[in-house]
Design a protein around this motif. Structure first.
Motif, PDB file in Angstrom:
ATOM      1  N   CYS A 131       0.598  -1.456   0.101  1.00  0.00           N
ATOM      2  CA  CYS A 131      -0.125   0.011  -0.161  1.00  0.00           C
ATOM      3  C   CYS A 131       0.982   1.308   0.355  1.00  0.00           C
ATOM      4  O   CYS A 131      -0.132   2.545   0.123  1.00  0.00           O
ATOM      5  CB  CYS A 131      -1.284   0.109   1.209  1.00  0.00           C
ATOM      6  N   GLY A 132       2.147   1.152   0.111  1.00  0.00           N
ATOM      7  CA  GLY A 132       2.751   2.701   0.380  1.00  0.00           C
ATOM      8  C   GLY A 132       3.315   3.041   1.635  1.00  0.00           C
ATOM      9  O   GLY A 132       2.715   4.344   2.079  1.00  0.00           O
ATOM     10  N   CYS A 133       2.725   2.120   2.250  1.00  0.00           N
ATOM     11  CA  CYS A 133       2.611   3.118   3.759  1.00  0.00           C
ATOM     12  C   CYS A 133       4.373   2.863   4.701  1.00  0.00           C
ATOM     13  O   CYS A 133       4.705   1.127   4.588  1.00  0.00           O
ATOM     14  CB  CYS A 133       1.479   2.454   4.841  1.00  0.00           C
ATOM     15  N   PRO A 134       4.718   3.893   5.085  1.00  0.00           N
ATOM     16  CA  PRO A 134       5.830   3.657   5.689  1.00  0.00           C
ATOM     17  C   PRO A 134       5.942   2.518   6.760  1.00  0.00           C
ATOM     18  O   PRO A 134       4.465   2.916   7.856  1.00  0.00           O
ATOM     19  CB  PRO A 134       6.445   4.734   6.176  1.00  0.00           C
ATOM     20  N   LEU A 135       6.234   1.937   7.357  1.00  0.00           N
ATOM     21  CA  LEU A 135       6.013   1.105   8.613  1.00  0.00           C
ATOM     22  C   LEU A 135       7.577   0.875   9.329  1.00  0.00           C
ATOM     23  O   LEU A 135       8.401   1.680   8.973  1.00  0.00           O
ATOM     24  CB  LEU A 135       6.149  -0.071   8.309  1.00  0.00           C
ATOM     25  N   ILE A 136       7.532   1.003  10.803  1.00  0.00           N
ATOM     26  CA  ILE A 136       8.224   0.685  11.842  1.00  0.00           C
ATOM     27  C   ILE A 136       7.700  -0.235  12.499  1.00  0.00           C
ATOM     28  O   ILE A 136       6.806  -0.883  13.148  1.00  0.00           O
ATOM     29  CB  ILE A 136       8.084   2.106  13.254  1.00  0.00           C
ATOM     30  N   GLY A 137       9.313  -1.275  13.035  1.00  0.00           N
ATOM     31  CA  GLY A 137       9.194  -2.216  13.353  1.00  0.00           C
ATOM     32  C   GLY A 137       9.253  -1.330  14.985  1.00  0.00           C
ATOM     33  O   GLY A 137      10.394  -1.729  15.389  1.00  0.00           O
ATOM     34  N   TYR A 138       8.675  -2.036  15.993  1.00  0.00           N
ATOM     35  CA  TYR A 138       8.725  -1.944  17.305  1.00  0.00           C
ATOM     36  C   TYR A 138       7.684  -2.899  18.278  1.00  0.00           C
ATOM     37  O   TYR A 138       6.672  -2.819  18.081  1.00  0.00           O
ATOM     38  CB  TYR A 138       8.470  -0.428  17.665  1.00  0.00           C
ATOM     39  N   GLY A 139       8.297  -3.275  19.325  1.00  0.00           N
ATOM     40  CA  GLY A 139       7.392  -3.841  20.672  1.00  0.00           C
ATOM     41  C   GLY A 139       7.319  -5.297  20.492  1.00  0.00           C
ATOM     42  O   GLY A 139       7.132  -6.155  21.492  1.00  0.00           O
TER      43      GLY A 139
END
Length: 680
Positions: A301-309
């Motif tokens: 979808c072109g959504c920026p992603l942050i990996g956390y948790g």
């Protein structure tokens, strides 16, 4: 031959897609692939839960156990992941277990559906079916979809004809593990709606979210795992317009989030949603705690992603790989997450990345699969069970031949040898480990000094030597030979005809230790092990002063004087040495196992004077049981009479000695004079 040219189905093909409901990623990938296959036309697609083929127990361990680990004990999953990825024996054992539990049902499922190709979206299914493919139990091609950029060693298998990978980074590792030509680069396995262009404003209106401002989506996957409250707090610190947090199917987490953020108007707590494509298009940035298909959907979808948790096991490897490829941003701490969210919100358009849309379609790759796997030769397949039985037999033999197995089983199962016998006499049981030629001479020397012992010999003594020991008040005991290799198989032959001590056959534990095989074979002859609480050579000294009832083993050397001196040194604190038969005879035990012989207690033997024994009934003789001396001390006489022709419970005619322990008035003795035995 491609599936579209299959001679049996001609233009039709039947594809069996097996998934596992371990989270939502594997099921979503299977659903997306099935959707693509049906879009090709004239393809019969059958979707099944392959995890159900492993049975209720294995399915529970794989699905519910994994969920419990992620929620409550992440370190257990990290440990298991390390074992299966780093240790080949652990992987082999896991593969064997999966094959053993699921092979039969999987074969039945494949036979019932009769597909032209089988596709799996979970590594456990790939492992079991890959072993079947190599062993000629799966005749059709096997495809495996790999949705993570990690676990290539677990996801791939030499028995799979084709692996569908989502990034070119995965091609080389998969082919290294599964063989050249076993990987095909395809578009992400996501639903078609994630690939369709859509307007952000339209998506927000459709979801009922603010059209203007910054929107952050926080996702914990289908099971709602990870530090979702921390991600929400970090987003609120960046002064965003709205935060949508997805608790998945974790109702407990959803209730906790609603209670915590119920008064915060710009935080929207959702459960599991089927509108993830609209939500990702509406968001400026997404924070995700797991990997897999959700990251593929965000990138599509072109959504920026942050990996956390959540940074355990395959999730950590997957996120680090994607971060190294520039596809996502990693944040390990709360401060790093707040900084990453702020950076993405400032220059969101520049940070939008996506996977290449020019890669081949996964459905077409499945339809064009060719049989690549070369099954194992039939002789290897046929020899598998025989080799397994041979390996198991060898393992049993090795375990039976070593003293380690006996040491492990001795404590929990109470198989330890007798080293102490409870007695009120100031005596220690002395066992002399001596060569047979020196036994007779050494016995005479010790008897001349009033010392008595049991001689442990590797072979039975000659009858003349045994009579000499009996006259000296000594006895002999067989010492088992070391049970190394397969010599323990001769244990029964060694113990046949050996003397009994205290009702049982006894034997001395070898100096090198007792093997489990020796113990089990000896117990089949009702023989119990004996060992020294203290063992030392005659040239040395006892490590500790013995106590009454201890069994002490002394190894005799060539010097008779040193041996006599070592034996005499045991007589401290008024103790005297005694042979094993005397010690067990004085002890309060008639146990038939080593377990019951340890620490038993009883009073000393009391006998009545023969001249004062009362007269019994005709044909009866009075005696006192040596192990029931308490009766003699109270003046009760035991009458024993011989009966012939009696019928026992088993229905056999036999003769027996019957003891009457409660004397009638006419049998009560007038007087009973008793005295302690002067010797045993």
């Amino acid at each position: 031959m491609a599936l579209t040219e299959h001679p049996r189905r001609r233009h039709d093909a039947r594809v069996l897609v097996l998934s596992a409901d371990v989270g939502e990623g594997h099921v979503a990938a299977a659903r997306a692939l099935s959707e693509g296959l049906r879009a090709l036309g004239r393809v019969d697609v059958v979707e099944r839960d392959g995890l159900s083929a492993f049975g209720a127990v294995t399915r529970h361990l794989i699905r519910d156990g994994y969920r419990w680990q992620l929620r409550w004990a992440p370190w257990t999953y990290a440990t298991g992941y390390w074992l299966f990825t780093r240790l080949a024996p652990a992987r082999a054992l896991g593969a064997w277990g999966l094959s053993a539990t699921g092979q039969r049902r999987l074969r039945r499922l494949v036979r019932r559906e009769d597909p032209d190709v089988v596709v799996t979206t979970h590594p456990a299914l790939t492992c079991a079916l890959g072993r079947m493919r190599l062993r000629r139990r799966l005749a059709v091609p096997l495809c495996a979809a790999i949705t993570d950029l990690a676990d290539y060693r677990l996801w791939s298998h030499r028995g799979a004809d084709l692996h569908l990978v989502m990034h070119e980074h995965a091609v080389a590792p998969v082919e290294r593990f599964a063989g050249v030509g076993s990987a095909a680069l395809v578009r992400p396995l996501v639903a078609a709606r994630f690939l369709e262009p859509a307007d952000r404003e339209t998506a927000r209106r459709g979801l009922g979210l603010p059209v203007e401002g910054r929107l952050v989506v926080v996702s914990g996957g289908g099971w709602g795992v990870g530090d979702l409250p921390g991600a929400v707090d970090a987003s609120l610190a960046c002064e965003v317009t709205a935060v949508v947090v997805l608790a998945g199917r974790n109702e407990m987490l959803r209730a906790t989030l609603e209670q915590r953020y119920g008064a915060t108007s710009n935080v929207h707590v959702w459960g599991f949603t089927e509108r993830m494509d609209e939500l990702l298009r509406a968001a400026d940035v997404a924070i995700h705690s797991t990997g897999g298909v959700t990251s593929l959907e965000a990138l599509s979808c072109g959504c920026p992603l942050i990996g956390y948790g959540s940074s355990i096991g395959h999730i950590r490897i997957h996120n680090r790989t994607m971060a190294a490829l520039g596809l996502i941003t990693l944040a390990d701490t709360h401060a790093q997450l707040a900084t990453a969210v702020r950076d993405h919100l400032v220059d969101a358009p520049e940070r939008r990345v996506s996977l290449p849309a020019t890669n081949p379609d996964a459905a077409r790759a499945v339809m064009s699969v060719r049989a690549r796997v070369r099954p194992l030769p039939r002789w290897r397949v046929a020899s598998g069970p025989f080799a397994a039985c041979l390996a198991a037999a060898a393992a049993v033999l090795v375990g039976m031949s070593t003293d380690d197995a006996y040491s492990l089983a001795a404590r929990p199962f109470e198989l330890r040898p007798v080293t102490h016998v409870s007695t009120r006499q100031p005596e220690v049981g002395l066992i002399l480990r001596a060569p047979p030629p020196a036994v007779a001479h050494l016995g005479k020397v010790l008897a001349a000094r009033g010392l008595h012992a049991t001689f442990a010999v590797p072979t039975p003594l000659a009858p003349g030597v045994q009579r000499t020991l009996a006259r000296a008040g000594d006895d002999s005991l067989l010492e088992l030979s070391p049970g190394r290799h397969v010599r323990w198989l001769d244990t029964r032959e060694e113990l046949r005809g050996t003397a009994r001590f205290g009702g049982d056959r006894r034997y001395l534990v070898p100096a090198s230790g007792l093997s489990l095989g020796q113990y089990l074979l000896a117990r089949s002859l009702d023989a119990s092990p004996v060992a020294g609480r203290e063992s030392f050579p005659a040239s040395g000294s006892p490590p500790a002063a013995p106590s009454a009832g201890d069994i002490v083993v002394v190894t005799v050397d060539r010097s008779t004087e040193r041996t006599v001196a070592a034996v005499a040194a045991l007589g401290v604190d008024g103790l005297r040495t005694a042979p094993l038969s005397a010690l067990l005879g004085l002890a309060s035990t008639s146990a038939r196992t080593a377990r019951a012989a340890v620490r038993a207690t009883a009073p000393p033997i009391t006998i009545a004077s023969p001249t004062m024994m009362p007269a019994g009934p005709s044909g009866a003789r009075a005696q006192l049981s040596p192990v029931s001396s308490g009766a003699a001390r109270t003046g009760i006489t035991t009458w024993t009479t011989k009966t012939n022709g009696a019928t026992c419970v088993a229905g056999r005619r036999c003769s027996a000695d019957i003891s009457l322990t409660s004397a009638s008035p006419e049998l009560r003795p007038v007087a009973s004079v008793q005295h302690m035995a002067a010797s045993h």
